[in-house]
Write a protein that holds these residues in place. Structure first.
Motif, PDB file in Angstrom:
ATOM      1  N   ASN A  27       0.841  -1.184   0.000  1.00  0.00           N
ATOM      2  CA  ASN A  27       0.000   0.000   0.000  1.00  0.00           C
ATOM      3  C   ASN A  27       0.883   1.241   0.000  1.00  0.00           C
ATOM      4  O   ASN A  27       1.897   1.295   0.695  1.00  0.00           O
ATOM      5  CB  ASN A  27      -0.904   0.017   1.232  1.00  0.00           C
ATOM      6  N   GLN A  28       0.482   2.233  -0.780  1.00  0.00           N
ATOM      7  CA  GLN A  28       1.172   3.518  -0.785  1.00  0.00           C
ATOM      8  C   GLN A  28       0.285   4.507  -0.026  1.00  0.00           C
ATOM      9  O   GLN A  28      -0.878   4.704  -0.378  1.00  0.00           O
ATOM     10  CB  GLN A  28       1.407   3.993  -2.215  1.00  0.00           C
ATOM     11  N   ARG A  29       0.843   5.131   1.012  1.00  0.00           N
ATOM     12  CA  ARG A  29       0.054   5.902   1.954  1.00  0.00           C
ATOM     13  C   ARG A  29       0.361   7.399   1.859  1.00  0.00           C
ATOM     14  O   ARG A  29       1.466   7.806   1.504  1.00  0.00           O
ATOM     15  CB  ARG A  29       0.334   5.424   3.380  1.00  0.00           C
ATOM     16  N   ILE A  30      -0.622   8.221   2.230  1.00  0.00           N
ATOM     17  CA  ILE A  30      -0.431   9.663   2.286  1.00  0.00           C
ATOM     18  C   ILE A  30       0.509  10.029   3.425  1.00  0.00           C
ATOM     19  O   ILE A  30       1.351  10.921   3.301  1.00  0.00           O
ATOM     20  CB  ILE A  30      -1.779  10.383   2.482  1.00  0.00           C
ATOM     21  N   PHE A  31       0.391   9.334   4.567  1.00  0.00           N
ATOM     22  CA  PHE A  31       1.264   9.527   5.714  1.00  0.00           C
ATOM     23  C   PHE A  31       1.937   8.198   6.072  1.00  0.00           C
ATOM     24  O   PHE A  31       1.436   7.125   5.710  1.00  0.00           O
ATOM     25  CB  PHE A  31       0.465  10.008   6.935  1.00  0.00           C
ATOM     26  N   SER A  54       2.988   9.207  -5.789  1.00  0.00           N
ATOM     27  CA  SER A  54       4.038   9.257  -4.772  1.00  0.00           C
ATOM     28  C   SER A  54       3.400   9.114  -3.400  1.00  0.00           C
ATOM     29  O   SER A  54       2.224   9.442  -3.207  1.00  0.00           O
ATOM     30  CB  SER A  54       4.818  10.566  -4.868  1.00  0.00           C
ATOM     31  N   GLY A  55       4.172   8.633  -2.440  1.00  0.00           N
ATOM     32  CA  GLY A  55       3.661   8.442  -1.095  1.00  0.00           C
ATOM     33  C   GLY A  55       4.580   7.565  -0.280  1.00  0.00           C
ATOM     34  O   GLY A  55       5.696   7.242  -0.698  1.00  0.00           O
ATOM     35  N   TRP A  56       4.096   7.174   0.897  1.00  0.00           N
ATOM     36  CA  TRP A  56       4.894   6.396   1.843  1.00  0.00           C
ATOM     37  C   TRP A  56       4.622   4.899   1.671  1.00  0.00           C
ATOM     38  O   TRP A  56       3.477   4.479   1.604  1.00  0.00           O
ATOM     39  CB  TRP A  56       4.558   6.806   3.272  1.00  0.00           C
ATOM     40  N   VAL A  57       5.694   4.116   1.614  1.00  0.00           N
ATOM     41  CA  VAL A  57       5.606   2.656   1.484  1.00  0.00           C
ATOM     42  C   VAL A  57       6.486   2.028   2.557  1.00  0.00           C
ATOM     43  O   VAL A  57       7.584   2.529   2.845  1.00  0.00           O
ATOM     44  CB  VAL A  57       6.065   2.185   0.080  1.00  0.00           C
ATOM     45  N   GLU A  58       6.016   0.960   3.150  1.00  0.00           N
ATOM     46  CA  GLU A  58       6.797   0.282   4.187  1.00  0.00           C
ATOM     47  C   GLU A  58       8.143  -0.183   3.643  1.00  0.00           C
ATOM     48  O   GLU A  58       8.216  -0.762   2.553  1.00  0.00           O
ATOM     49  CB  GLU A  58       6.008  -0.903   4.738  1.00  0.00           C
ATOM     50  N   THR A  59       9.205   0.057   4.404  1.00  0.00           N
ATOM     51  CA  THR A  59      10.553  -0.280   3.950  1.00  0.00           C
ATOM     52  C   THR A  59      10.721  -1.776   3.686  1.00  0.00           C
ATOM     53  O   THR A  59      11.460  -2.170   2.786  1.00  0.00           O
ATOM     54  CB  THR A  59      11.606   0.165   4.989  1.00  0.00           C
ATOM     55  N   LYS A  60      10.001  -2.615   4.439  1.00  0.00           N
ATOM     56  CA  LYS A  60      10.151  -4.055   4.271  1.00  0.00           C
ATOM     57  C   LYS A  60       9.605  -4.540   2.931  1.00  0.00           C
ATOM     58  O   LYS A  60       9.869  -5.688   2.537  1.00  0.00           O
ATOM     59  CB  LYS A  60       9.459  -4.800   5.416  1.00  0.00           C
ATOM     60  N   LYS A  61       8.859  -3.685   2.224  1.00  0.00           N
ATOM     61  CA  LYS A  61       8.314  -4.055   0.916  1.00  0.00           C
ATOM     62  C   LYS A  61       9.206  -3.595  -0.236  1.00  0.00           C
ATOM     63  O   LYS A  61       8.858  -3.783  -1.401  1.00  0.00           O
ATOM     64  CB  LYS A  61       6.918  -3.434   0.738  1.00  0.00           C
ATOM     65  N   ILE A  62      10.366  -2.996   0.094  1.00  0.00           N
ATOM     66  CA  ILE A  62      11.226  -2.374  -0.927  1.00  0.00           C
ATOM     67  C   ILE A  62      12.642  -2.929  -0.826  1.00  0.00           C
ATOM     68  O   ILE A  62      13.201  -3.045   0.264  1.00  0.00           O
ATOM     69  CB  ILE A  62      11.254  -0.848  -0.759  1.00  0.00           C
TER      70      ILE A  62
END
Length: 459
Positions: free
Chosen positions: A152-156, A205-213
């Motif tokens: 998921n790509q998040r606003i925050f 663009s947005g916030w993505v969990e580091t473990k998914k990258i």
């Protein structure tokens, strides 16, 4: 004869229902019928529409023409991005301003948590702290990476959701998009808790969990993206496994995902190259295995037949706002379908409406007849997009004087007695454009703003 006593009590009952809120008023949504108005069982198969198409196997655009279209969308319309070109220094001040403005906009609004409590200022204070804005330099040198699991790509930088209405939990206002395995990224910033990256991908663009990258160099990213041959996923949810017997499940990819092909020796299973995150967070690769029938090697030819068939692969798939729950909303549905032929459409419906040959553009004073005339005389099933404010659909064709479309639809309004009720569809469905007629918002046809054919001709 009805007695005066009976009439009196009937009027009391009606007045009490109107004043206190009867079931009609209290209920938020009503289920739509399985077979939606003005549709028939036969319509739920792509063959029904293909057989009525004047030239279903005509090549609409050749591969070189699709490349030209994608180039135009990226460089002229500036609706998509090539993240591999973001290798120069980026403005840290602009990123700080963007993130501060987003937070300010939300903090001034009225939002609710999943448990229906109104959001308090402490929530936003924690978000501000975790965004780690002081650590953003004046000039940012982008890093690069690949998505290794559905994300998921998040606003925050938070997994918590915010909702505009209590209990309206299918519409998380912080859900910006969802990214499939193999999605390329430019990584700009890291949160204070180290659990989130702020990233740019080709459409958002947005916030993505580091473990998914998995982080990588620009060269590694380009090498992965340019590998040939490759496959494209052509089913709604394609299972990816870590063994050739397809018993060790890894994840699934939605329609239109591109992965490098490694081996094709087995008649039923193909081997692909998967991006993999090592313990230090950097990129490695591993073998993945997929049913051969779930993919095609290279892109499908861009024909109306192929687009209609791909759209019907998603028929009845649940609606998912911003990709919530691994599903698709109206624009993501369109994006997935056209990705199978290599067309890279932008993320949002308002951006998608700008792509292709304009054949109809209507203001609020246009009549149903004017809209219908364009659909009858100029629109082509399978390759025409219909846009109304906040929503987009794929035109299927005409049956008599009724236009039909397939789209990911949450709900529609229906006039019952003195008021509108909301009929919940919550899936990819076939509807005629009279849906909603008589309601306060009007029918799909009455609200139609733009009609475009997806081609490399622009106007």
């Amino acid at each position: 004869l009805i007695s005066a006593f009976s009439v009196r009590w009937f009027l009391i009952l009606v007045l009490s229902l109107l004043s206190s809120g009867c079931a009609l008023r209290e209920k938020l949504y009503y289920a739509a019928p399985t077979l939606l108005p003005e549709t028939e069982r036969e319509m739920k198969n792509p063959g029904f529409w293909i057989s009525r198409h004047p030239s279903p196997d005509k090549i609409v655009l050749k591969p070189t023409e699709i490349e030209s279209l994608n180039f135009y969308v990226e460089n002229e319309l500036e609706l998509t991005k090539d993240v591999t070109k973001l290798d120069s220094l980026l403005s840290g001040e602009k990123l700080v301003s963007l993130l501060e403005n987003r937070l300010d906009r939300f903090s001034k609004g009225e939002f609710y948590l999943r448990d229906t409590r109104e959001v308090d200022p402490v929530f936003y204070q924690r978000i501000m702290k975790n965004m780690n804005l002081r650590a953003i330099p004046s000039e940012i040198q982008a890093q690069f990476g690949l998505i290794v699991h559905y994300a998921n790509q998040r606003i925050f930088p938070t997994r918590k959701g915010l909702f505009a209405k209590p209990k309206d939990i299918d519409f998380d206002e912080l859900q910006n998009s969802a990214l499939d395995i193999g999605t390329p990224l430019a990584v700009l910033h890291k949160s204070s808790d180290g659990k989130w990256y702020y990233v740019i991908n080709s459409r958002s663009s947005g916030w993505v969990e580091t473990k998914k990258i998995a982080l990588c160099t620009l060269k590694e990213l380009r090498d992965f993206l340019s590998r040939s041959p490759f496959v494209i996923t052509t089913k709604a949810k394609v299972g990816i496994f870590l063994n050739s017997s397809l018993t060790e499940y890894y994840d699934y990819a939605r329609m239109g995902v591109k992965l490098p092909l490694s081996q094709e020796n087995d008649p039923k299973v193909i081997q692909v190259i998967l991006p993999f995150r090592k313990k230090d967070g950097t990129l490695s690769h591993r073998a993945g295995y997929i049913k051969k029938s779930d993919v095609c090697e290279g892109y499908l030819p861009y024909t109306a037949r192929n687009i209609i068939q791909q759209a019907f692969e998603l028929l009845n798939a649940p609606y998912g706002w911003g990709g919530m729950y691994g599903e698709q909303d109206c624009s993501r549905f369109i994006q997935e379908v056209f990705a199978t032929v290599g067309i890279a459409l932008p993320r949002n419906s308002s951006a998608q409406r700008q792509v292709g040959l304009l054949i109809g553009d209507f203001d609020e004073y246009a009549t149903e007849g004017e809209r219908l005339d364009v659909l009858i005389s100029k629109a082509t099933g399978g390759i025409t997009l219909l846009y109304l404010r906040g929503h987009i659909m794929l035109f299927l064709g005409m049956l008599g004087d009724r236009p039909y479309a397939i789209h990911a639809i949450w709900a529609y309004r229906e006039k019952v007695w003195y008021r509108d009720i909301i009929r919940l569809v919550n899936r990819v469905a076939i509807t005629d454009l009279s849906l909603g007629k008589g309601s306060k918002k009007g029918s799909l046809l009455e609200r139609l703003i733009t009609i475009r054919i997806i081609s490399n001709r622009q106007r």
